[in-house]
Design a protein around this motif. Structure first.
Motif, mmCIF file in Angstrom:
data_model
loop_
_atom_site.group_PDB
_atom_site.id
_atom_site.type_symbol
_atom_site.label_atom_id
_atom_site.label_comp_id
_atom_site.label_asym_id
_atom_site.label_seq_id
_atom_site.Cartn_x
_atom_site.Cartn_y
_atom_site.Cartn_z
ATOM 1 N N VAL A 29 0.822 -1.219 0.000
ATOM 2 C CA VAL A 29 0.000 0.000 0.000
ATOM 3 C C VAL A 29 0.856 1.270 0.000
ATOM 4 N N ALA A 33 1.052 4.576 -2.761
ATOM 5 C CA ALA A 33 0.418 5.753 -2.151
ATOM 6 C C ALA A 33 1.392 6.924 -2.153
ATOM 7 N N LEU A 37 -0.187 9.620 -4.876
ATOM 8 C CA LEU A 37 -1.089 10.547 -4.190
ATOM 9 C C LEU A 37 -0.342 11.777 -3.694
ATOM 10 N N ARG A 42 -2.761 11.344 0.395
ATOM 11 C CA ARG A 42 -2.002 10.230 0.967
ATOM 12 C C ARG A 42 -2.238 10.149 2.470
ATOM 13 N N VAL A 45 -5.767 8.733 3.092
ATOM 14 C CA VAL A 45 -5.865 7.295 2.809
ATOM 15 C C VAL A 45 -5.131 6.490 3.886
ATOM 16 N N LEU A 46 -3.897 6.878 4.178
ATOM 17 C CA LEU A 46 -3.114 6.120 5.153
ATOM 18 C C LEU A 46 -3.698 6.230 6.553
#
Length: 145
Positions: A29, A33, A37, A42, A45-46
């Protein structure tokens, strides 16, 4: 197949999901990312991935590991005194101590991420992953009894 085989299976499955999840986030991932991103997206999402993984850890992985680990130790007749004995006892003690350290590092990772301390969060994530691999190594080193 016995009930204890199912308990051991659940213990190994929980460990595989926990460590596998850490490896998946770190190796699968994170790289795309970071590459695809922007910093804001980023982070979103993270952060979402971290919250979900943390929730699964607290709600599923940790209770499963504790319950099955205690059950397996009880079934094998492990006592506190045995943890100081060479062989199975000392390896199990090292595994338990490292597991506790990993949980503390994972908690510190979550705290640091939420507190806006990215370098500490990253170092705790790496330490937690390395420690988790150490727990699996120690589990594999436990002599069959």
């Amino acid at each position: 197949m016995t009930w204890w085989a199912v308990v051991r299976f659940l213990h190994v499955l929980g460990a595989a999901l926990w460590v596998g999840g850490q490896l998946t986030v770190s190796l699968v991932v994170l790289p795309p990312a970071r590459r695809l991103l922007d910093a804001e997206r980023r982070g979103q999402v993270l952060s979402a991935v971290g919250r979900r993984f943390g929730l699964l850890t607290v709600a599923v992985f940790l209770p499963l590991q504790l319950a099955t680990g205690v059950a397996i130790a009880w079934h094998k007749g492990v006592t506190w005194a045995m943890l100081a004995e060479p062989g199975y006892g000392r390896i199990l003690a090292a595994k338990l101590l490292l597991f506790c350290a990993v949980m503390a590092m994972a908690g510190a990772h979550g705290w640091a991420g939420g507190a806006g301390r990215p370098l500490l969060a990253r170092s705790m994530a790496i330490a937690s992953l390395v420690g988790s691999l150490g727990v699996v190594l120690l589990a594999a080193a436990l002599p069959a009894t």
